[in-house]
Design a protein around this motif. Structure first.
Motif, short mmCIF file in Angstrom:
data_model
loop_
_atom_site.label_atom_id
_atom_site.label_comp_id
_atom_site.label_asym_id
_atom_site.label_seq_id
_atom_site.Cartn_x
_atom_site.Cartn_y
_atom_site.Cartn_z
N GLY A 39 1.22 -1.29 -0.13
CA GLY A 39 0.20 0.01 -0.15
C GLY A 39 0.93 1.28 -0.35
N GLU A 40 0.45 2.07 -0.82
CA GLU A 40 1.11 3.49 -1.04
C GLU A 40 0.69 4.26 0.17
OE1 GLU A 40 1.28 5.91 -4.82
OE2 GLU A 40 -1.52 5.14 -4.24
N ALA A 71 2.04 5.81 15.53
CA ALA A 71 1.53 5.40 14.34
C ALA A 71 1.68 6.74 13.18
CB ALA A 71 0.38 4.04 14.21
N VAL A 72 1.61 5.88 12.31
CA VAL A 72 2.06 6.89 10.74
C VAL A 72 1.34 6.09 9.89
CG1 VAL A 72 3.85 7.82 9.51
CG2 VAL A 72 4.53 7.72 11.67
N THR A 73 0.74 7.43 9.07
CA THR A 73 0.36 7.14 7.90
C THR A 73 0.34 7.97 6.78
OG1 THR A 73 -1.64 6.09 6.40
CG2 THR A 73 -1.92 7.34 8.25
N GLY A 74 0.14 7.86 4.89
CA GLY A 74 0.74 8.77 4.31
C GLY A 74 1.29 8.50 2.70
N PRO A 84 -3.33 12.54 0.32
CA PRO A 84 -4.53 11.65 1.69
C PRO A 84 -3.69 10.13 1.25
CG PRO A 84 -6.13 13.28 -0.53
CD PRO A 84 -3.59 13.21 -0.27
N VAL A 85 -4.91 10.14 2.03
CA VAL A 85 -5.01 8.59 2.30
C VAL A 85 -6.86 8.29 1.86
CG1 VAL A 85 -3.20 7.65 3.38
CG2 VAL A 85 -4.99 8.33 4.73
N ASN A 86 -6.94 7.39 1.80
CA ASN A 86 -8.24 6.67 1.43
C ASN A 86 -9.38 7.23 2.49
OD1 ASN A 86 -11.23 4.89 1.59
ND2 ASN A 86 -10.42 4.22 -0.18
#
Length: 168
Positions: A39-40, A71-74, A84-86
């Motif tokens: 996942g991106e 925790a990280v998302t991006g 932006p993420v979904n």
């Protein structure tokens, strides 16, 4: 590999072009599992790990490392800007993070409001749980945030050892 290109550009801007010119490749695995990570939205997390690992070889008086409380998302583009993420998957990530030991959740600034609403919904049922939300626009913003990338002074012996190795 866009994450690695983002790290390369950040290192150049920070005056560490000798690190940015190196050829590097990244391989990540979670020890003790056979899970495949895809996942991106892992782009920012990978970039933060690569950044701190590349700095380990440098002889600095301050060592930088990724906080275990984050925790990280991006999704990171090759210029270091977060996309932006979904929103549907973001809700799942917020929920999983909320029920973990994590103190901070880093999200793209454009997803901040959605994540905040999800945390508020969860806190209605679990008011004692505090999860701090951090919105960032770029890799540089994340690296500059001391809750995400921590700094620790290196003891003089370790620093001298790195200096000797560097110049020998």
């Amino acid at each position: 590999y866009r994450s690695l290109e983002s790290v390369r550009q950040l290192l150049q801007r920070e005056g560490l072009s000798h690190l940015a010119e190196k050829r590097f490749n990244a391989n990540f695995r979670v020890s003790g599992t056979d899970h495949r990570l895809t996942g991106e939205s892992m782009g920012l997390a990978f970039a933060l790990v690569a950044y701190t690992q590349l700095l380990k070889s440098e002889a600095h008086r301050v060592e930088r490392f990724n906080s275990a409380e984050v925790a990280v998302t991006g999704i990171l583009d090759d210029k270091g800007t977060l996309r932006p993420v979904n929103d549907e998957t973001l809700a799942v990530k917020v929920t999983r993070t909320f029920f973990s030991h994590t103190r901070y959740l880093v999200v793209p600034e454009s997803n901040f409001e959605t994540a905040r609403q999800e945390i508020s919904r969860l806190q209605a049922d679990y008011p004692r749980r505090q999860l701090h939300l951090v919105g960032v626009r770029s890799l540089a913003d994340a690296v500059a945030n001391l809750n995400i990338i921590r700094s620790e002074r290196v003891c003089i012996g370790q620093w001298v050892g790195k200096q000797v190795a560097k110049y020998s």
